[in-house]
Design a protein around this motif. Structure first.
Motif, PDB file in Angstrom:
ATOM      1  N   ALA A  47      31.636  49.610  50.526  1.00 27.97           N
ATOM      2  CA  ALA A  47      31.499  48.157  50.671  1.00 27.97           C
ATOM      3  C   ALA A  47      31.892  47.670  52.066  1.00 27.97           C
ATOM      4  O   ALA A  47      31.969  46.454  52.286  1.00 27.97           O
ATOM      5  CB  ALA A  47      32.365  47.444  49.621  1.00 27.97           C
ATOM      6  N   PRO A  55      32.014  42.655  46.433  1.00 25.71           N
ATOM      7  CA  PRO A  55      32.375  43.865  45.679  1.00 25.71           C
ATOM      8  C   PRO A  55      32.939  43.504  44.308  1.00 25.71           C
ATOM      9  O   PRO A  55      33.627  42.491  44.151  1.00 25.71           O
ATOM     10  CB  PRO A  55      33.436  44.531  46.560  1.00 25.71           C
ATOM     11  CG  PRO A  55      33.154  44.025  47.944  1.00 25.71           C
ATOM     12  CD  PRO A  55      32.667  42.616  47.767  1.00 25.71           C
ATOM     13  N   SER A  56      32.649  44.326  43.336  1.00 27.37           N
ATOM     14  CA  SER A  56      33.077  44.029  41.970  1.00 27.37           C
ATOM     15  C   SER A  56      34.540  44.353  41.726  1.00 27.37           C
ATOM     16  O   SER A  56      35.128  43.901  40.738  1.00 27.37           O
ATOM     17  CB  SER A  56      32.198  44.797  40.978  1.00 27.37           C
ATOM     18  OG  SER A  56      32.290  46.197  41.230  1.00 27.37           O
ATOM     19  N   TRP A  99      30.111  44.666  53.775  1.00 26.34           N
ATOM     20  CA  TRP A  99      30.479  43.340  53.258  1.00 26.34           C
ATOM     21  C   TRP A  99      31.736  42.832  53.954  1.00 26.34           C
ATOM     22  O   TRP A  99      31.801  41.666  54.368  1.00 26.34           O
ATOM     23  CB  TRP A  99      30.704  43.402  51.746  1.00 26.34           C
ATOM     24  CG  TRP A  99      30.947  42.060  51.121  1.00 26.34           C
ATOM     25  CD1 TRP A  99      30.012  41.198  50.634  1.00 26.34           C
ATOM     26  CD2 TRP A  99      32.213  41.406  50.940  1.00 26.34           C
ATOM     27  NE1 TRP A  99      30.605  40.051  50.145  1.00 26.34           N
ATOM     28  CE2 TRP A  99      31.960  40.150  50.326  1.00 26.34           C
ATOM     29  CE3 TRP A  99      33.532  41.750  51.224  1.00 26.34           C
ATOM     30  CZ2 TRP A  99      32.981  39.248  49.991  1.00 26.34           C
ATOM     31  CZ3 TRP A  99      34.550  40.854  50.907  1.00 26.34           C
ATOM     32  CH2 TRP A  99      34.270  39.624  50.294  1.00 26.34           C
TER      33      TRP A  99
END
Length: 345
Positions: free
Chosen positions: A291, A202-203, A294
């Protein structure tokens, strides 16, 4: 000194006198089960019950630091909506009892992985409430602003997500020190899972306090299914609370199906479905869960490697073989689950 305690009760009594915590002798001393790494001792003084948490007789090099961090963390949780054992007082002066220690309020309830209470075992509605309360407690923890409770330095937030894969890959590589370990081949292509985690990280994240080992075995419940306390905070830090959410979800049963890594509770029927747990957390926390896959892969990756560590030590004769074999089976299943989640992502 009791044969089971690495300190004198008289020294504890004298320290409590200095802190003005009760008067008179320490009575009804008993050691509690569940503290595998630390001493948990319940006692009564001046009509009030206490629980003391203290490193073991043969402490690890990090024991004092871990207990001191627990004192800091529980102090920060004081007055919050997070169910936790209330901190009474802590002592970081190792000259008092030979180590850092603290006193907390007892929590009278049951741990589901030890035994369900009779009402919880008999009533599916109670078990259902237990699951939802678990999500409510986790959401309450994630809602706390670390700065507001003076925990802004409790963990290193910068690069938190970046560090995860490399840390656990190094852990797995380190198992080669154990003579007799057959290596990671049975786990499948672990490296590919790590690469996927790095490539799909994730950013950004919404930071908060994380427990670090959030699962139903670290909960104390009342007979009606109310969550009384989240316990065993020794792995707590700052990071993304979705780490805790994914940890509990990967061990959560769906439709009563038991996997090698499923939570070890006698009855699985009646608990909320995984989807209901996710909806409850999303509703209570307001967090973006896009997310989540993830984080679930990361949870499988981390826990699988941790379990394989016990297997490696068992093959070297440093841990129980039956436990090592059981956890190896769970590690294989967890890494397989990680690959299934990746395939669906």
């Amino acid at each position: 000194m009791s044969a089971d305690l690495p300190f004198e009760l008289g020294a504890l009594s004298a320290w409590m006198d200095g802190q003005r915590i009760g008067q008179g002798p320490i009575q009804h001393v008993r050691l509690l089960t569940g503290g595998t790494q630390n001493i948990l001792m319940r006692f009564c003084r001046d009509g009030r019950d206490y629980v003391l948490r203290h490193p073991p007789a043969n402490p690890r090099t990090t024991s004092n630091r871990v207990i001191a961090r627990e004192i800091e963390l529980l102090g920060g949780l004081t007055g919050s909506k997070v169910p936790h054992p209330a901190l009474i007082a802590g002592c970081t002066d190792v000259s008092v009892l030979g180590a850092v220690f603290y006193l907390m309020e007892p929590v009278d309830g049951f741990n589901p992985t030890v035994a369900l209470s009779a009402p919880a075992a008999d009533d599916a509605a109670v078990r259902h409430r237990m699951g939802l309360e678990l999500m409510d407690g986790l959401a309450a923890l994630g809602d706390i602003d670390p700065v507001a409770v003076n925990l802004q330095n409790f963990g290193k937030l910068e690069g938190f997500l970046d560090r995860q894969t490399g840390r656990w890959a190094s852990e797995l590589a380190g198992f080669s020190q154990f003579a007799g370990w057959e290596g990671p081949a049975a786990l499948g292509n672990v490296e590919a899972v790590g690469h996927w985690l790095d490539d799909n990280k994730p950013s950004s994240m919404k930071a908060g306090i994380i427990h670090g080992d959030f699962h139903i075995g670290n909960m104390i419940y009342a007979d009606d299914g109310t969550l009384l306390a989240i316990v065993d905070w020794e792995m707590a830090t700052l990071g993304d609370p979705l780490v805790d959410l994914s940890r509990v979800l990967i061990s959560w049963p769906d439709a009563g199906v038991r996997m090698p890594y499923t939570m070890r509770v006698d009855r699985l029927d009646g608990f909320p479905s995984r989807a209901e747990m996710v909806r409850r957390y999303a509703d209570r926390s307001g967090r973006d869960l896009s997310a989540l896959p993830w984080f679930e892969v990361l949870a499988c990756y981390k826990l699988g490697i941790l379990f394989e560590g016990t297997h490696a030590r068992a093959q070297a004769g440093l841990a129980d073989k039956a436990t090592g074999d059981r956890l190896h089976g769970a590690a294989v299943a967890l890494l397989d689950n990680a690959r299934r989640i990746i395939a669906r992502a």
